[in-house]
Design a protein around this motif. Structure first.
Motif, mmCIF file in Angstrom:
data_model
loop_
_atom_site.group_PDB
_atom_site.id
_atom_site.type_symbol
_atom_site.label_atom_id
_atom_site.label_comp_id
_atom_site.label_asym_id
_atom_site.label_seq_id
_atom_site.Cartn_x
_atom_site.Cartn_y
_atom_site.Cartn_z
ATOM 1 N N ALA A 157 0.838 -1.194 0.000
ATOM 2 C CA ALA A 157 0.000 0.000 0.000
ATOM 3 C C ALA A 157 0.875 1.246 0.000
ATOM 4 O O ALA A 157 1.905 1.306 0.657
ATOM 5 N N GLY A 158 0.458 2.264 -0.725
ATOM 6 C CA GLY A 158 1.177 3.533 -0.776
ATOM 7 C C GLY A 158 0.618 4.510 0.240
ATOM 8 O O GLY A 158 -0.055 4.139 1.204
ATOM 9 N N LYS A 159 0.879 5.774 0.038
ATOM 10 C CA LYS A 159 0.386 6.815 0.936
ATOM 11 C C LYS A 159 -1.120 6.967 0.766
ATOM 12 O O LYS A 159 -1.636 6.835 -0.347
ATOM 13 N N PRO A 160 -1.834 7.276 1.862
ATOM 14 C CA PRO A 160 -3.281 7.472 1.736
ATOM 15 C C PRO A 160 -3.597 8.744 0.961
ATOM 16 O O PRO A 160 -2.865 9.729 1.032
ATOM 17 N N MET A 161 -4.687 8.725 0.236
ATOM 18 C CA MET A 161 -5.082 9.888 -0.546
ATOM 19 C C MET A 161 -6.598 9.973 -0.569
ATOM 20 O O MET A 161 -7.291 8.985 -0.379
ATOM 21 N N ALA A 162 -7.094 11.170 -0.786
ATOM 22 C CA ALA A 162 -8.534 11.399 -0.856
ATOM 23 C C ALA A 162 -8.893 11.774 -2.281
ATOM 24 O O ALA A 162 -8.242 12.609 -2.902
ATOM 25 N N VAL A 163 -9.924 11.173 -2.795
ATOM 26 C CA VAL A 163 -10.387 11.453 -4.145
ATOM 27 C C VAL A 163 -11.783 12.057 -4.030
ATOM 28 O O VAL A 163 -12.691 11.444 -3.480
ATOM 29 N N THR A 164 -11.942 13.264 -4.542
ATOM 30 C CA THR A 164 -13.241 13.937 -4.503
ATOM 31 C C THR A 164 -13.559 14.492 -5.883
ATOM 32 O O THR A 164 -12.696 14.624 -6.740
ATOM 33 N N SER A 165 -14.814 14.855 -6.055
ATOM 34 C CA SER A 165 -15.224 15.448 -7.324
ATOM 35 C C SER A 165 -15.445 16.948 -7.176
ATOM 36 O O SER A 165 -15.866 17.603 -8.121
ATOM 37 N N ASP A 204 -13.997 20.917 -5.527
ATOM 38 C CA ASP A 204 -12.752 21.640 -5.259
ATOM 39 C C ASP A 204 -12.630 22.063 -3.791
ATOM 40 O O ASP A 204 -11.725 22.800 -3.441
ATOM 41 N N ALA A 205 -13.528 21.624 -2.943
ATOM 42 C CA ALA A 205 -13.492 22.012 -1.534
ATOM 43 C C ALA A 205 -12.325 21.315 -0.831
ATOM 44 O O ALA A 205 -11.880 20.249 -1.229
ATOM 45 N N MET A 206 -11.838 21.943 0.240
ATOM 46 C CA MET A 206 -10.732 21.368 0.980
ATOM 47 C C MET A 206 -11.240 20.224 1.865
ATOM 48 O O MET A 206 -12.332 20.283 2.401
ATOM 49 N N VAL A 207 -10.416 19.236 2.019
ATOM 50 C CA VAL A 207 -10.768 18.098 2.854
ATOM 51 C C VAL A 207 -10.155 18.307 4.222
ATOM 52 O O VAL A 207 -8.957 18.515 4.366
ATOM 53 N N VAL A 208 -10.977 18.284 5.273
ATOM 54 C CA VAL A 208 -10.506 18.474 6.637
ATOM 55 C C VAL A 208 -10.686 17.152 7.366
ATOM 56 O O VAL A 208 -11.763 16.576 7.368
ATOM 57 N N ARG A 209 -9.630 16.695 7.991
ATOM 58 C CA ARG A 209 -9.712 15.438 8.713
ATOM 59 C C ARG A 209 -9.522 15.656 10.184
ATOM 60 O O ARG A 209 -8.815 16.415 10.673
#
Length: 66
Positions: A51-59, A61-66
């Motif tokens: 497994a590589g680095k985790p990534m978020a895929v969205t459709s 342009d909003a920022m992803v806050v975790r």
């Protein structure tokens, strides 16, 4: 000449059964011979995928806050 399977006589039913059996044997024989020629050996190889680095895929342009 029999136009319906319900009104067909005994020899017509026998012909249908014989043709179906011959076709089934031919298909099974072809499948077995194709399967026997497909493998050169019985060894299996396994590939390990890390497994590589985790990534978020969205459709959007909003920022992803975790």
């Amino acid at each position: 000449m029999n136009h319906s399977i319900y009104s067909a006589d005994r020899t017509t039913h026998l012909k249908i059964v014989v043709v179906a059996l011959i076709a089934g044997i031919a298909v099974a024989g072809f499948a077995i011979s194709a399967r026997m020629n497909a493998d050169d050996g019985y060894t299996q190889t396994a590939r390990v995928i890390k497994a590589g680095k985790p990534m978020a895929v969205t459709s959007s342009d909003a920022m992803v806050v975790r």
